[in-house]
Design an enzyme around this catalytic site. Sequence first.
Site, short mmCIF file in Angstrom:
data_model
loop_
_atom_site.label_atom_id
_atom_site.label_comp_id
_atom_site.label_asym_id
_atom_site.label_seq_id
_atom_site.Cartn_x
_atom_site.Cartn_y
_atom_site.Cartn_z
CE1 TYR A 1 3.79 -8.75 2.91
CE2 TYR A 1 4.31 -10.06 4.66
CZ TYR A 1 3.43 -9.58 4.14
OH TYR A 1 2.42 -8.78 4.72
CG HIS B 1 -1.92 -11.25 4.31
ND1 HIS B 1 -3.03 -10.72 3.60
CD2 HIS B 1 -1.04 -10.00 4.05
CE1 HIS B 1 -2.65 -9.34 3.08
NE2 HIS B 1 -1.49 -9.26 3.34
N GLY B 2 -4.75 -11.60 5.62
CA GLY B 2 -6.20 -11.74 5.38
C GLY B 2 -5.84 -12.53 4.11
CG ASP B 3 -9.61 -14.19 2.54
OD1 ASP B 3 -9.93 -13.28 2.48
OD2 ASP B 3 -10.65 -15.23 2.87
CG ASP C 1 3.57 29.35 -21.18
OD1 ASP C 1 3.10 30.09 -20.05
OD2 ASP C 1 4.66 28.82 -21.33
CE1 TYR D 1 -1.38 -1.15 -0.27
CE2 TYR D 1 0.29 -0.12 1.06
CZ TYR D 1 -0.79 -1.11 0.87
OH TYR D 1 -1.48 -1.28 2.00
CE LYS D 2 -3.12 2.53 3.44
NZ LYS D 2 -3.59 1.79 4.52
CB SER E 1 0.13 -0.38 5.44
OG SER E 1 -1.05 -0.79 5.05
CD GLN F 1 -2.31 -6.62 -0.86
OE1 GLN F 1 -1.41 -6.64 0.19
NE2 GLN F 1 -3.71 -6.52 -0.64
#
Length: 431
Positions: free
Chosen positions: A75, A89-91, A204, A43-44, A9, A98
């Site tokens: 996925y 993928h990274g661990d 207001d 998500y980010k 990403s 995730q």
Amino acid sequence: MPTVYMCFSTDIIHGGHIKIINEAKQLGDLTVGVLSDEAVASYKRFPLVPCIERKQLFENIAGVSRVVEQKTLSYKDILLDLKPDIVVHGDNWQQGFQKPIRDEVVSILSSYGGKLVEFPYSSDEKYTEIDKRQRADLAMPDLRRGRLKRLLEMKGFVTAMEAHDGLTGLVVENTIIHENGGARQFDAMWLSSLCDSTAKGKPDIELVDMTSRFRTIDDIMEVTTKPIIFDGDTGGLTEHFVYTVRSLERMGVSMVIIEDKTGLKKNSLFGTEVVQTQDSIEHFSQKIRAGCAARRTKDFMICARIESLILEKGLEDALARARAFRDAGADAIMMHSRKKDPQEIMDFLEAFRKEDKTTPIVLVPTSFNSVKEEEWKQRGANIVIYANQLMRAAVPAIQKAAETILENHRAEECDKDLMPFKEIIRLIPEE
Ligand code: SPV
Ligand code: MG
């Protein structure tokens, strides 16, 4: 040769990415997935580089056979389509939000005999520093201003939540929920005149002046990055509105919404219980035209808010105004209603969308709150604003704390309802 799949990403490629790509390509023929703009934003944060360019970055790396777009955080679709032998993928996704995504990958792979290979995730300080700098860039006015337009192009439907100070801005910026392998957060912020005035203990009625409203924008801008939609009330005199447009645009605000009322403005939720005067089509169109002529960029949007339904003037009047204000240059139309029943808003959407498929339509479903976002989108709305819920949640909570302390002559009893300050300060970013 086994087929290998991994997804990114990132906006930039650094040494860490090259290292894992080199390891992945040792395992077989490598396909890289690039996460869609919408999925990254969900998500980010908003991607600084659009998906199409991020794809090109990977297409030019030796050993990457093919690059595809992965449309969702999950996925599932891409794996069922490509059926890779190996996913890399990274661990770091073994815990946290995730994990359900990883579990789904493991289950799909095992259904056809694929396998998951995980490499140790290393968060090098120089790479986290790059990410921090990118987030800081998103807050700069020139990058921030156009992001609402871009989100509308990208998703077609955007949600905004009210913020009235730095702290509520941080809540809107950072609140995120994870569900069904995806993530949800608000896209933008609404600077409500009602809540900005209420926070200052004022009615207001355009009593809180622009200088003070700008101060609120500044407080929020300093600590957040999401696009801002500013409630400009009536816009005031046309001769003043043109200066307001310039100031808001320069500050990095994305959209101003002005309503077709004149004289002493009262909050729309009072409807016909108080005297409110609607502006003429000609005069308000002139204000819109002047505002459009005053702006310097194509990024800044001016939205015309129509009070016909609030003032019980009927659908035909609402439609006539929507056409006229769009033709005067309004980039979007906000149609308001204070009825619990959403029917009059649905009637407007149906009639307007028959003749205009593109002009963005903004809704503030405070009273007509039973309809879900998906349905509004399907009926042709583009922006839904949650205009005052954070403030309405806060007031009863603080009133209760004050009463509990008075009743008990000490604070112990109210402690169970309070958030410890060390949790509150976690919201506050540190440089
Ligand atoms: C506001 O939030 O200030 C608005 C929306 O203008 S409403 O209160 O519904 O009029
Ligand atoms: Mg308002």
